[in-house]
Design an enzyme around this catalytic site. Structure first.
Site, PDB file in Angstrom:
ATOM      1  N   ASP A  16     -20.878 -37.719  12.948  1.00  0.00           N
ATOM      2  CA  ASP A  16     -21.656 -36.491  13.126  1.00  0.00           C
ATOM      3  C   ASP A  16     -21.428 -35.612  11.898  1.00  0.00           C
ATOM      4  OD1 ASP A  16     -23.196 -34.503  14.173  1.00  0.00           O
ATOM      5  OD2 ASP A  16     -21.775 -33.889  15.727  1.00  0.00           O
ATOM      6  N   ASP A 112     -28.649 -36.437  11.311  1.00  0.00           N
ATOM      7  CA  ASP A 112     -27.259 -36.114  11.002  1.00  0.00           C
ATOM      8  C   ASP A 112     -26.222 -36.771  11.894  1.00  0.00           C
ATOM      9  OD1 ASP A 112     -27.953 -34.657  13.228  1.00  0.00           O
ATOM     10  OD2 ASP A 112     -26.902 -32.844  12.619  1.00  0.00           O
ATOM     11  N   GLU A 113     -26.617 -37.691  12.748  1.00  0.00           N
ATOM     12  CA  GLU A 113     -25.600 -38.380  13.543  1.00  0.00           C
ATOM     13  C   GLU A 113     -26.066 -39.776  13.920  1.00  0.00           C
ATOM     14  OE1 GLU A 113     -24.754 -37.087  17.579  1.00  0.00           O
ATOM     15  OE2 GLU A 113     -26.546 -35.829  17.572  1.00  0.00           O
TER      16      GLU A 113
END
Length: 370
Positions: A16, A112-113
């Site tokens: 993350d 983003d993860e």
């Protein structure tokens, strides 16, 4: 066995990125470094929503899905930055290139993860902890960004672990520690438990995983619906979901169950505004637009209905989502009814191909191909 990690079990990493959009902006714009910034819509008008806030802004209570006007109230010095999705996409692609050095079993959840299954890694490193550490260092060296990582034997525990030592953290939870970890975990830290549900649990005397574990599965279902079955398994560390490299998002939603039933239309609309803000922020985060808005209503007798409206063009702005949800609510004649849950979902993300044809009477009509 790796620190208690049985080699026959999966090795899952959840990566993350830390305040991703804001961190990219601070990396690319030195004048933003060390200052509170909020990436998203500006506070003018009602549709502005914070997509991501820098850690400096988070100290003031600013967070994702918050209306920009509220962010400005919390921190008058906050700097609003319009999103640059091309820059975030480019960084995300480079991050995934780093992932692919170790495994092809990558399930992106957003820019983003992502989950990574490194049970068998390309470099034969064998240690999920070492791989996570190398990935974090490569992201820092090559992109000047930081990421937090969670390592465990399933997706749920790995995801919670990645949030424990943010920013720039790495947390490993071994199979031997999972039960104790889940029992000690506060209910509000369970992924998928929102504020209202957490408050309901606490009012029932359920403050930790150990408290949840005292209830039978059917009791959890009685109090929390079908999600209760999920809680029953998760609190025991059971999550058999595989990492899905080709996972496709079908819909995106947010909902809230209320501590007290809503009977006033103004209260209902106020709650819809919060939910719409959350949905809009999630759409921005996942870079999705949809053409169908669906309103979900659950009454105090547990009867549930849905209403939806579709658009010719895909949308993701909060104003349109909120206005549509309010109109759909109005069609149900809500005044005086006792509502215990409201939810909004966006779906129909497919590409529209506009075309035209003649009907049997010779009239011109439009149709779409999904």
């Amino acid at each position: 066995m790796e620190n208690g990690l049985n080699t026959n079990q999966r090795k899952i990493i959840h990566i993350d990125m830390d305040a991703f959009y804001a961190s990219v902006e601070q990396r690319d714009n030195p004048e933003y470094r060390g200052k509170p910034i909020a990436v998203g819509g500006r506070p003018e008008g009602r549709g502005g929503v914070v997509a991501t806030a820098s850690y400096e802004a988070r100290k003031f209570g600013i967070k994702s899905a918050m209306p920009s006007k509220r962010a400005l109230e919390l921190c008058p010095e906050v700097i609003f930055v319009l999103p640059r999705f091309d820059a975030y996409k480019e960084a995300s692609q480079k991050i995934r290139e780093i992932f692919r050095r170790y495994t092809d079993l990558i399930e992106p959840l957003s820019l983003d993860e992502a989950y990574l299954d490194v049970t068998k890694d390309k470099q034969n490193i064998g240690s999920a902890i070492k791989i996570a550490r190398e990935i974090k260092q490569a992201i820092k060296n090559e992109l000047q960004l930081t990421a937090s990582a969670g390592v465990s034997v399933n997706k749920f525990v790995a995801k919670i672990a990645s949030d424990i030592n943010k920013p720039d953290g790495l947390t490993f939870i071994s199979p031997a520690d999972i039960i104790t970890f889940m029992e000690q975990l506060p209910v509000e830290k369970f992924h998928g438990v929102g504020k209202v549900t957490a408050d309901k649990m606490k009012n029932m005397g359920l403050h930790t995983g150990a408290d949840l574990k005292k209830l039978e599965e059917e009791e959890l279902v009685q109090h929390f619906g079908k999600t209760g079955r999920f809680y029953y398994r998760i609190v025991r560390g059971i999550d058999e979901r595989e990492v899905q490299p080709h996972r496709e998002t079908k819909s995106l939603a947010a909902e809230d169950t209320f501590a007290a039933d809503l009977t006033d239309i103004n209260d209902m609309n106020a709650e819809l505004e919060k939910i719409a803000a959350t949905v809009a922020a999630r759409l921005e985060k996942h870079q999705l637009k949809g053409r169908t808005v669906t309103l979900k209503i659950k009454y105090n007798d547990f009867k549930q209905i849905t209403r939806n409206q579709s658009f010719a063009e895909p949308i993701r702005d909060m104003e349109t989502i909120l206005t549509t949800a309010k109109k759909l609510l109005a069609t149900t004649d809500p005044a005086g009814k006792k509502i215990r849950l409201l939810g909004i979902s966006i779906s129909n993300f497919g590409v529209v191909v506009r075309n035209e044809r003649r009907d049997k009477s010779g009239q011109l009509e439009l149709f779409t191909i999904e």
